[in-house]
Scaffold this active site. Structure first.
Site, PDB file in Angstrom:
ATOM      1  N   HIS A   1       0.836  -1.197   0.000  1.00 28.95           N
ATOM      2  CA  HIS A   1       0.000   0.000   0.000  1.00 28.95           C
ATOM      3  C   HIS A   1       0.877   1.256   0.000  1.00 28.95           C
ATOM      4  O   HIS A   1       0.675   2.171  -0.809  1.00 28.95           O
ATOM      5  CB  HIS A   1      -0.896  -0.024   1.239  1.00 28.95           C
ATOM      6  CG  HIS A   1      -1.686   1.223   1.459  1.00 28.95           C
ATOM      7  ND1 HIS A   1      -3.044   1.313   1.230  1.00 28.95           N
ATOM      8  CD2 HIS A   1      -1.315   2.450   1.906  1.00 28.95           C
ATOM      9  CE1 HIS A   1      -3.468   2.535   1.513  1.00 28.95           C
ATOM     10  NE2 HIS A   1      -2.427   3.238   1.929  1.00 28.95           N
ATOM     11  N   GLU A   2       1.856   1.288   0.886  1.00 30.84           N
ATOM     12  CA  GLU A   2       2.714   2.473   0.989  1.00 30.84           C
ATOM     13  C   GLU A   2       3.581   2.642  -0.258  1.00 30.84           C
ATOM     14  O   GLU A   2       3.804   3.772  -0.705  1.00 30.84           O
ATOM     15  CB  GLU A   2       3.579   2.390   2.246  1.00 30.84           C
ATOM     16  CG  GLU A   2       2.790   2.423   3.550  1.00 30.84           C
ATOM     17  CD  GLU A   2       1.901   3.650   3.687  1.00 30.84           C
ATOM     18  OE1 GLU A   2       2.293   4.736   3.188  1.00 30.84           O
ATOM     19  OE2 GLU A   2       0.810   3.541   4.279  1.00 30.84           O
TER      20      GLU A   2
ATOM     21  N   HIS B   1       1.768   4.456  -2.883  1.00 27.79           N
ATOM     22  CA  HIS B   1       1.851   5.913  -2.764  1.00 27.79           C
ATOM     23  C   HIS B   1       3.109   6.435  -3.456  1.00 27.79           C
ATOM     24  O   HIS B   1       3.071   7.441  -4.174  1.00 27.79           O
ATOM     25  CB  HIS B   1       1.895   6.321  -1.281  1.00 27.79           C
ATOM     26  CG  HIS B   1       0.571   6.290  -0.589  1.00 27.79           C
ATOM     27  ND1 HIS B   1      -0.523   6.983  -1.049  1.00 27.79           N
ATOM     28  CD2 HIS B   1       0.174   5.662   0.550  1.00 27.79           C
ATOM     29  CE1 HIS B   1      -1.545   6.788  -0.223  1.00 27.79           C
ATOM     30  NE2 HIS B   1      -1.150   5.987   0.746  1.00 27.79           N
TER      31      HIS B   1
ATOM     32  N   GLU C   1      -6.023   6.581  -0.905  1.00 30.63           N
ATOM     33  CA  GLU C   1      -6.000   5.403  -0.041  1.00 30.63           C
ATOM     34  C   GLU C   1      -6.697   4.230  -0.717  1.00 30.63           C
ATOM     35  O   GLU C   1      -6.287   3.076  -0.556  1.00 30.63           O
ATOM     36  CB  GLU C   1      -6.655   5.724   1.308  1.00 30.63           C
ATOM     37  CG  GLU C   1      -5.941   6.794   2.103  1.00 30.63           C
ATOM     38  CD  GLU C   1      -4.482   6.479   2.347  1.00 30.63           C
ATOM     39  OE1 GLU C   1      -4.154   5.298   2.611  1.00 30.63           O
ATOM     40  OE2 GLU C   1      -3.651   7.396   2.262  1.00 30.63           O
TER      41      GLU C   1
END
Length: 341
Positions: free
Chosen positions: A134-135, A138, A185
């Site tokens: 997930h990070e 980003h 997100e």
């Protein structure tokens, strides 16, 4: 942190473009955000006034940088996730002491990831793989620039309180950044799922972050049913309360966010990516992608409106669809020849 790192072979995605997993509302919100009057000079000024060097030095001095000799198992996850999502250079990961469970991606030129000890202690390795994915989503999508600027604008907001015009302009830009950040997100949950390729592991992370101390005692079907209950309110008073609940949030509400990802995990789009059918970086063209992003955002708003019984959400989605449609028409009129096709 419990359990061992799973040895399952995962599909890798060479040349993966972030467009493969980006939520259409994320791309559309960013396109609209860039169209906010005055935001370009403000972002450039704020970005130029600070550097990420101080932020990185703070992590070096106050937390533990993951590597072969420090949290080696998490370092292995870091390298595996970067290889799966085709991210180079591999972002550094830092572990900092905090009871609260959280993760974040910071920096502009060289994004880096911070995990709290509360998060590391809460999740197993499968969950951490999803979070690190997930990070890194980003970082791959370039979200760190705008997320970093949002934090800096929040810090500057109070100093502009004596200038009513400046304060109101800042509030408008901050509100736009918050709306965009909530959409990112959803995008990066998809990146996390591509990294883990385990929808149930992703769901366990959302359950844990929502309050699941012992995930074995939470029925995931009942958990996801809460999202349906939340989304299907028909009273305008509840709609207004929902708007107030999310206005200043950087993340979508946990249960709704979980349901959104599980829906994508069951989609043909996700299955196609796993079989190697996905956009490549080499095919990206910013000028032609703008119109596609706006159209995708409009379609997303329209589908959301069709599936929601919430009266206020219907109105918001109608506005969002109209804004996206108008932006696309304006772009097609002034874009270079062929760019809007």
């Amino acid at each position: 942190m419990t359990g061992d790192i799973e040895q399952t072979s995962r599909v890798r995605f060479p040349g993966l473009s972030p467009r493969a997993y980006e939520h259409p509302a994320d791309r559309g919100a960013l396109a609209v955000l860039r169209a906010v009057p005055g935001i370009g000079p403000i972002l450039q000024a704020v970005a130029g006034a600070f550097t990420e060097r101080g932020e990185r030095l703070l992590q070096v001095a106050s937390s533990i940088r993951v590597g072969p000799k420090q949290y080696p198992n998490i370092n292995r996850l870091r390298l595996e996730v970067a290889a799966t999502l085709d991210i180079e250079p591999v972002p550094d990961v830092y572990i900092e002491r905090a009871a609260e469970a959280y993760a974040g991606t910071y920096g502009i030129d060289q994004p880096f990831i911070v995990l709290s000890t509360g998060l590391v202690e809460l999740l197993d390795y499968d969950g951490l793989r999803f979070v690190i994915g997930h990070e890194m989503g980003h970082a791959k999508s370039g979200h760190a620039l705008y997320a970093t600027i949002l934090r800096r604008l929040l810090g500057l907001q109070q100093s502009l309180g004596w200038m009513p015009a400046g304060y109101l302009a800042m509030r408008a830009i901050i509100a736009a950044l918050y709306e965009w950040q909530r959409k990112t997100e959803l995008t990066c949950d998809r990146a996390g799922l591509l990294a883990s390729q385990d929808p149930q592991a992703a769901l366990r992370v959302h359950v844990a972050l929502a309050g699941g101390m012992d995930v074995s005692e939470v029925d995931t079907g009942e958990f996801l049913a809460q999202a349906k209950e939340y989304q299907e309110v028909e009273d305008i008073r509840d709609s207004l309360l929902k708007l107030l609940h999310t206005e200043r949030r950087s993340h979508p509400l946990a249960v709704v966010r979980a349901a959104e990802l599980q829906k994508w995990a069951a989609s043909e789009e996700y299955r196609s990516i796993l079989t190697g059918e996905y956009p490549r970086r080499e095919d990206d063209s910013p000028s032609s992608n703008f119109t596609e992003d706006i159209k995708s955002a409009a379609k997303s708003y329209k589908e959301s409106m069709a599936n929601s019984t919430d009266p206020l959400i219907k109105v918001i989605n109608e506005v969002g669809e109209a804004v996206a449609g108008t932006a696309g028409k304006v772009w097609s009129k002034f874009a270079p020849n062929g760019a809007a096709e």
